[in-house]
Design a protein around this motif. Structure first.
Motif, mmCIF file in Angstrom:
data_model
loop_
_atom_site.group_PDB
_atom_site.id
_atom_site.type_symbol
_atom_site.label_atom_id
_atom_site.label_comp_id
_atom_site.label_asym_id
_atom_site.label_seq_id
_atom_site.Cartn_x
_atom_site.Cartn_y
_atom_site.Cartn_z
ATOM 1 N N TYR A 652 57.680 30.743 35.061
ATOM 2 C CA TYR A 652 57.506 31.073 33.897
ATOM 3 C C TYR A 652 58.015 30.593 32.718
ATOM 4 C CZ TYR A 652 58.263 34.456 29.984
ATOM 5 O OH TYR A 652 58.282 35.306 28.671
ATOM 6 N N PRO A 653 56.632 30.673 31.562
ATOM 7 C CA PRO A 653 56.189 28.487 30.700
ATOM 8 C C PRO A 653 57.544 29.758 29.659
ATOM 9 C CG PRO A 653 54.660 30.906 30.408
ATOM 10 C CD PRO A 653 55.345 31.078 31.703
ATOM 11 N N ASN A 654 59.012 29.887 29.397
ATOM 12 C CA ASN A 654 59.737 29.584 28.569
ATOM 13 C C ASN A 654 60.163 28.910 27.721
ATOM 14 O OD1 ASN A 654 61.841 31.094 27.999
ATOM 15 N ND2 ASN A 654 63.308 29.627 28.268
ATOM 16 N N HIS A 655 59.770 27.514 27.459
ATOM 17 C CA HIS A 655 59.982 26.620 27.084
ATOM 18 C C HIS A 655 57.963 26.253 26.561
ATOM 19 C CE1 HIS A 655 63.872 26.264 29.136
ATOM 20 N NE2 HIS A 655 63.966 25.343 27.791
ATOM 21 N N GLN A 656 57.419 26.779 26.981
ATOM 22 C CA GLN A 656 56.036 26.762 26.503
ATOM 23 C C GLN A 656 55.963 25.103 26.350
ATOM 24 O OE1 GLN A 656 54.095 28.689 24.909
ATOM 25 N NE2 GLN A 656 55.603 30.131 25.466
ATOM 26 N N ILE A 657 56.230 23.809 27.050
ATOM 27 C CA ILE A 657 55.774 22.937 27.807
ATOM 28 C C ILE A 657 54.798 22.977 28.447
ATOM 29 C CG2 ILE A 657 58.566 22.557 27.344
ATOM 30 C CD1 ILE A 657 58.680 22.019 30.148
ATOM 31 N N GLN A 658 53.276 23.567 28.417
ATOM 32 C CA GLN A 658 52.547 23.335 29.656
ATOM 33 C C GLN A 658 51.621 22.199 29.302
ATOM 34 O OE1 GLN A 658 54.034 26.216 28.032
ATOM 35 N NE2 GLN A 658 52.304 27.829 28.761
ATOM 36 N N THR A 659 51.547 21.649 27.840
ATOM 37 C CA THR A 659 50.340 20.800 27.367
ATOM 38 C C THR A 659 51.264 19.912 27.399
ATOM 39 O OG1 THR A 659 49.715 22.691 25.209
ATOM 40 C CG2 THR A 659 49.512 20.092 25.127
ATOM 41 N N ALA A 660 52.640 19.001 27.534
ATOM 42 C CA ALA A 660 52.803 17.665 27.393
ATOM 43 C C ALA A 660 53.285 18.105 28.992
ATOM 44 C CB ALA A 660 54.929 17.719 27.688
ATOM 45 N N THR A 661 52.868 18.636 30.034
ATOM 46 C CA THR A 661 53.047 18.617 31.734
ATOM 47 C C THR A 661 51.466 18.516 31.939
ATOM 48 O OG1 THR A 661 55.041 20.368 31.510
ATOM 49 C CG2 THR A 661 54.020 19.479 33.654
ATOM 50 N N GLU A 662 50.385 18.707 30.854
ATOM 51 C CA GLU A 662 49.224 18.747 31.790
ATOM 52 C C GLU A 662 48.874 17.253 31.371
ATOM 53 O OE1 GLU A 662 47.098 21.791 29.856
ATOM 54 O OE2 GLU A 662 47.917 23.326 31.337
ATOM 55 N N MET A 663 49.512 16.728 30.120
ATOM 56 C CA MET A 663 49.353 15.428 29.741
ATOM 57 C C MET A 663 50.515 14.357 30.651
ATOM 58 S SD MET A 663 50.907 13.102 26.165
ATOM 59 C CE MET A 663 52.252 13.526 27.287
ATOM 60 N N ARG A 664 51.307 14.529 30.820
ATOM 61 C CA ARG A 664 51.744 13.616 32.616
ATOM 62 C C ARG A 664 50.926 13.806 33.328
ATOM 63 N NH1 ARG A 664 56.926 11.746 30.852
ATOM 64 N NH2 ARG A 664 58.135 13.207 28.362
ATOM 65 N N ILE A 665 50.823 14.355 33.635
ATOM 66 C CA ILE A 665 49.437 14.843 35.252
ATOM 67 C C ILE A 665 48.065 13.785 35.071
ATOM 68 C CG2 ILE A 665 48.094 16.490 36.526
ATOM 69 C CD1 ILE A 665 50.333 18.893 36.039
ATOM 70 N N ARG A 666 47.548 14.161 33.504
ATOM 71 C CA ARG A 666 46.675 13.644 33.751
ATOM 72 C C ARG A 666 46.670 11.835 33.419
ATOM 73 N NH1 ARG A 666 45.242 17.077 29.483
ATOM 74 N NH2 ARG A 666 46.102 16.082 27.561
ATOM 75 N N ASP A 667 48.379 11.334 32.975
ATOM 76 C CA ASP A 667 48.533 10.561 33.260
ATOM 77 C C ASP A 667 48.753 9.203 34.643
ATOM 78 O OD1 ASP A 667 47.867 9.978 30.206
ATOM 79 O OD2 ASP A 667 50.046 9.860 29.863
ATOM 80 N N LEU A 668 49.347 10.748 34.591
ATOM 81 C CA LEU A 668 49.054 10.274 36.725
ATOM 82 C C LEU A 668 48.082 10.478 37.055
ATOM 83 C CD1 LEU A 668 52.726 11.790 37.631
ATOM 84 C CD2 LEU A 668 52.437 9.113 37.507
ATOM 85 N N LEU A 669 47.290 10.395 37.086
ATOM 86 C CA LEU A 669 45.994 10.957 37.886
ATOM 87 C C LEU A 669 44.830 9.589 37.628
ATOM 88 C CD1 LEU A 669 45.608 13.954 37.413
ATOM 89 C CD2 LEU A 669 46.575 13.140 39.736
ATOM 90 N N GLN A 670 45.174 9.062 36.480
ATOM 91 C CA GLN A 670 44.761 8.028 35.943
ATOM 92 C C GLN A 670 45.389 6.010 36.431
ATOM 93 O OE1 GLN A 670 45.141 8.098 31.545
ATOM 94 N NE2 GLN A 670 43.235 9.223 31.280
#
Length: 673
Positions: A652-670
């Motif tokens: 549940y997106p209680n802290h509204q941190i989805q954008t930060a999570t997606e950014m970290r995922i993109r960095d790892l995939l790179q």
């Protein structure tokens, strides 16, 4: 936040003459920006908090209501009141065709031109403000939020899983409505003349909802006395407040127990009204602790009488029957049968309440067993402590974004210390002082990180450390984690680990209370009967809050998450203390002993994945999985970190941190490429 686009004039002259000019010039049209108001309009808004929490209750289901209105819009009750205004837009009340307690609002304008403003309708050649259109405009202006829905005249939602809230949009009247004049004449014994004067002087509100059985349901407005009711509750004596709280618990856990929402015809507002009427019609000496159960029973019998008659008179406008729309016919008969069955059981029916049953046994069967709590809450000691702990966590929102706000808050605390405080108030002040000192310590530490002389840096560092030592001594057990954050931030990893080791031992105590997790027997054995201040220091833990308006002074690894929260208008990031403790262990050991860093990471992973002790609420699973991923990434386990980030997105997106999570995922995939 109130939204009134389509019916908010910038300036309208009412200095004895009615407003002139075309309606299209005076009233704006809704823009295609989600109903967002410009800055000049926002400054014209006011709000008032109400609801059970503002009244003083801290039950799990207690709500927090906020009423919003535009300062340049006013309701008047007769045409002569126009002379009291200059630049406000005025709405004249028309109660002639509405049920008692409701009114139509006619816009005072010199003409009716077209096009008609979006929130108004024309009736009999006059322009009226439509309550349904007003609600729709307010709803249109609210940005989308999870689980936000329309509930009567309010936008209803839930804050971080802690409490429900209602946002009501209304209009304000500086004058007391003529239909409530009889209430003023009725106030001979209660409330006191001074309180009656304050209530009348503060006026009332008109809420955007019509009577279900009225002729103009979509246009009518309900006359609201929420501010007056709040003043009346605050004027209750100790016994009266306990009776009110007892009735609220009895309603929820006995009367409405097992019923579907549609069958819960009685509400807490009916209970409050019964208490008001009973206080006013009984002499004051009657309301004393020795008569607590008798007072409760008289109020309950009054409610039964109302249900039998099908008439519940509003306290301020007695002609307004609040049962008219839903308690009649078969539903009325079923409710009366249910209430009469409880009446036949007598006071023993209170034993059906899980919350207060044990207290009732003491009152009925133990000599001298009357319970008189200084904290005005008729709940068990453990439940009281849990609710107050939650309240302090909610209240820890005092601005500490700069030194000015910190010093201002400390000055306020210094003034309050001189007052005569109850034990609960003293404990609350202690916890809030700890919160202010924590913010001040971090603000000072951030003021001279790379500038200033070594002497200045040394002095500010020493002041910050001394403040955090005080907070560790007088605050919650979890407040020691702020000291560890400070040491980690200033690269003193060994000192940070020393603090973490002490904190870990104190958090492992069998009598620890965190949220609703507590071993009741151990807790009572260890701190039962001690002062609230002592319980804070010895046995209570709360979530650690990182304020987003001072992002760079906490943990660098969480800066993207705080920035993301701030972009989504979230004021803070709340982290369970057990999660933050293991995170700090991982980050500190990484610079000292990588083997022990992996051990701490394993402990964090077990905690987040299995949560056997129930220390991570569903509302905090998004940030907990995010922290696990960050620690795994710091230790070099990139694939595990990627999996944890994906898990964070599924919560549940209680802290509204989805954008930060997606950014970290993109960095790892790179990195994998």
């Amino acid at each position: 936040m109130a939204y009134f686009e389509g019916c908010v004039p910038e300036t309208v002259s009412c200095g004895g003459d009615l407003p002139t000019g075309s309606l299209e010039e005076r009233f704006g049209r809704p823009q295609g920006n989600g109903g967002e108001l410009d800055k000049s309009t926002k400054s014209l808004q006011s709000e008032m908090e109400s609801g059970s929490r503002i009244e003083g209750f801290r039950f799990k289901e207690s709500d927090w209501d906020t009423t919003h209105w535009q300062n340049n819009l006013r309701v008047i009750w007769n045409i002569f009141q126009v002379l009291s205004y200059h630049e406000e837009s005025l709405f004249l009340s028309d109660c002639s065709n509405s049920p008692p307690g409701f009114t139509l609002l006619q816009l005072l304008t010199s003409d009716v031109t077209y096009p008609i403003p979006p929130t108004c309708i024309v009736m009999n050649g006059k322009l009226y403000l439509s309550s349904s259109k007003y609600r729709g405009m307010a709803r249109f202006g609210i940005k989308s939020r999870p689980n936000l829905f329309q509930h009567g005249p309010c936008n209803n939602g839930n804050y971080r899983g802690l409490y429900d809230y209602d946002d009501a949009h209304c209009l304000f009247s500086d004058f007391w409505p003529p239909s409530a004049t009889s209430w003023v004449d009725r106030c001979q014994s209660w409330p006191k003349p001074r309180i009656v004067h304050d209530i009348v002087r503060n006026g009332c509100h008109c809420v955007a909802i019509g009577h279900k059985l009225g002729n103009h349901y979509n246009t009518e407005w309900r006359i609201s006395f929420s501010l007056a009711e709040q003043i009346l509750v605050n004027s209750m004596n100790h016994c009266q407040f306990l009776v009110y709280g007892l009735l609220k618990i009895y309603l929820k856990e006995v009367i409405n127990n097992g019923l579907d929402d549609k069958d819960k015809l009685l509400c807490s507002y009916h209970v409050k009204t019964a208490v008001f009427w009973m206080i006013q019609t009984n002499i004051m000496p009657f309301w004393c602790p020795e008569n607590l159960l008798e007072c409760f029973w008289l109020c309950f019998k009054l409610i039964i009488k109302w249900v039998y008659q099908g008439y519940c008179p509003n306290f301020f406008i007695s002609e307004n029957n609040m049962f008219l729309s839903n308690i009649h016919g078969e539903a009325q008969q079923d409710l009366f049968t249910r209430l009469y069955g409880l009446y036949e059981k007598g006071l023993a029916s209170l034993l059906h309440s899980a919350c207060i049953g044990s207290f009732v046994i003491k009152m009925l069967f133990i000599p001298g067993g009357i319970i008189c709590t200084n904290d005005r809450k008729l709940i068990s000691e453990i439940r009281f402590d849990a609710e107050v702990s939650e309240e302090i966590q909610i209240s820890s929102l005092i601005p500490t974004k700069d030194l000015y706000h910190c010093l201002k808050a400390l000055h306020t605390v210094e003034q309050i210390r001189g007052l005569c405080l109850t034990e609960y108030q003293a404990g609350l002040l202690q916890a809030l002082t700890v919160h202010i000192l924590q913010g001040t310590a971090f603000v000072l530490a951030d003021m001279y990180p790379n500038r200033g002389t070594n002497k200045v840096k040394f002095i500010t560092d020493k002041i910050s450390r001394n403040m955090l030592k005080l907070t560790s001594k007088f605050g919650f057990i979890s407040d020691m984690l702020y000291f560890a954050i400070f040491y980690y931030k200033t690269f003193r990893w060994i000192e940070a680990l020393s603090v973490l080791e002490i904190t870990k031992g104190r958090l492992a105590q069998p009598y620890l209370m965190y949220d609703n997790n507590v071993n009741k027997e151990r807790y009572i054995e260890a701190v039962g009967g001690l002062s609230w201040s002592t319980k804070i220091r010895k046995a209570l833990a709360k979530d650690v809050t990182l304020h987003n308006d001072i992002i760079n002074i906490y943990i660098n690894e969480l800066v993207p998450e705080q920035q993301n929260c701030m972009q989504n208008n979230e004021t803070l990031v709340s982290i369970p203390p057990f999660v933050l403790l293991h995170m700090l262990e991982v980050l500190c050991y990484k610079h000292i002993d990588i083997r022990r860093a992996h051990t701490a990471l394993y402990d964090l992973q077990v905690l987040v994945q299995y949560n056997r002790e129930g220390y991570i609420d569903d509302a905090y699973k998004d940030i907990s999985w995010q922290i696990l991923g960050i620690c795994q990434q710091v230790c070099g386990n990139l694939q595990a970190a990627l999996d944890s980030y994906h898990q964070s997105l599924q919560q549940y997106p209680n802290h509204q941190i989805q954008t930060a999570t997606e950014m970290r995922i993109r960095d790892l995939l790179q990195r994998f490429q």
